[in-house]
Motif scaffolding. Structure first.
Motif, PDB file in Angstrom:
ATOM      1  N   UNK A 111       0.896  -1.256  -0.054  1.00 50.46           N
ATOM      2  CA  UNK A 111       0.104   0.160   0.011  1.00 50.46           C
ATOM      3  C   UNK A 111       0.505   1.405  -0.205  1.00 50.46           C
ATOM      4  N   UNK A 112       1.857   0.804   0.533  1.00 50.11           N
ATOM      5  CA  UNK A 112       2.665   2.499   1.051  1.00 50.11           C
ATOM      6  C   UNK A 112       2.981   2.902  -1.026  1.00 50.11           C
ATOM      7  N   UNK A 122       3.507   5.856  -5.904  1.00 47.45           N
ATOM      8  CA  UNK A 122       3.570   5.515  -7.476  1.00 47.45           C
ATOM      9  C   UNK A 122       4.647   4.688  -7.611  1.00 47.45           C
ATOM     10  N   UNK A 123       4.522   3.794  -6.788  1.00 45.16           N
ATOM     11  CA  UNK A 123       6.066   2.888  -7.150  1.00 45.16           C
ATOM     12  C   UNK A 123       5.566   0.938  -7.055  1.00 45.16           C
ATOM     13  N   UNK A 124       6.801   0.403  -8.113  1.00 46.39           N
ATOM     14  CA  UNK A 124       6.089  -0.950  -7.753  1.00 46.39           C
ATOM     15  C   UNK A 124       6.875  -0.919  -5.968  1.00 46.39           C
ATOM     16  N   UNK A 125       6.282  -2.350  -5.697  1.00 42.06           N
ATOM     17  CA  UNK A 125       6.978  -2.471  -4.004  1.00 42.06           C
ATOM     18  C   UNK A 125       8.330  -2.897  -4.484  1.00 42.06           C
ATOM     19  N   UNK A 126       9.439  -3.511  -5.352  1.00 43.52           N
ATOM     20  CA  UNK A 126      10.624  -3.755  -5.296  1.00 43.52           C
ATOM     21  C   UNK A 126      11.357  -1.615  -5.313  1.00 43.52           C
ATOM     22  N   UNK A 127      10.510  -1.129  -5.764  1.00 46.26           N
ATOM     23  CA  UNK A 127      11.183   0.372  -5.843  1.00 46.26           C
ATOM     24  C   UNK A 127      11.319   0.497  -4.588  1.00 46.26           C
ATOM     25  N   UNK A 128      10.005   0.989  -4.042  1.00 42.14           N
ATOM     26  CA  UNK A 128      10.382   1.262  -2.764  1.00 42.14           C
ATOM     27  C   UNK A 128      11.266   1.211  -1.775  1.00 42.14           C
TER      28      UNK A 128
END
Length: 77
Positions: free
Chosen positions: A19-20, A25-31
């Motif tokens: 969710x974060x 506006x990021x993928x989980x990997x980017x985040x």
């Protein structure tokens, strides 16, 4: 580039992280890459304490010296 695999992550934790990431506006990997990079850039409390202990001791200013400096400053006005 190295990879990290996390096993047995609590589904609730995964849901919060997803969710974060979406909120940014990021993928989980980017985040997670951004968060881990930021985390690695900050010293831990233990590292910070060790760094402070390795610094040379600073001379102490006595309360009397502080009071004298205040009085001198006031007289100079």
């Amino acid at each position: 580039m190295p990879n990290v695999l996390i096993r047995n992550l609590d589904p609730a934790v995964h849901s919060v992280l997803t969710a974060r990431a979406e909120a940014r506006g990021q993928s989980l990997q980017q985040y997670l890459t951004a968060e881990l990079t930021e985390m690695a850039g900050k010293p831990t409390l233990t590292e910070l304490i060790e760094e402070i202990q390795q610094q040379p001791a600073q001379p102490r200013i006595s309360p009397d010296d502080i009071i004298s400096a205040i009085h001198e400053g006031r007289e100079g006005r």
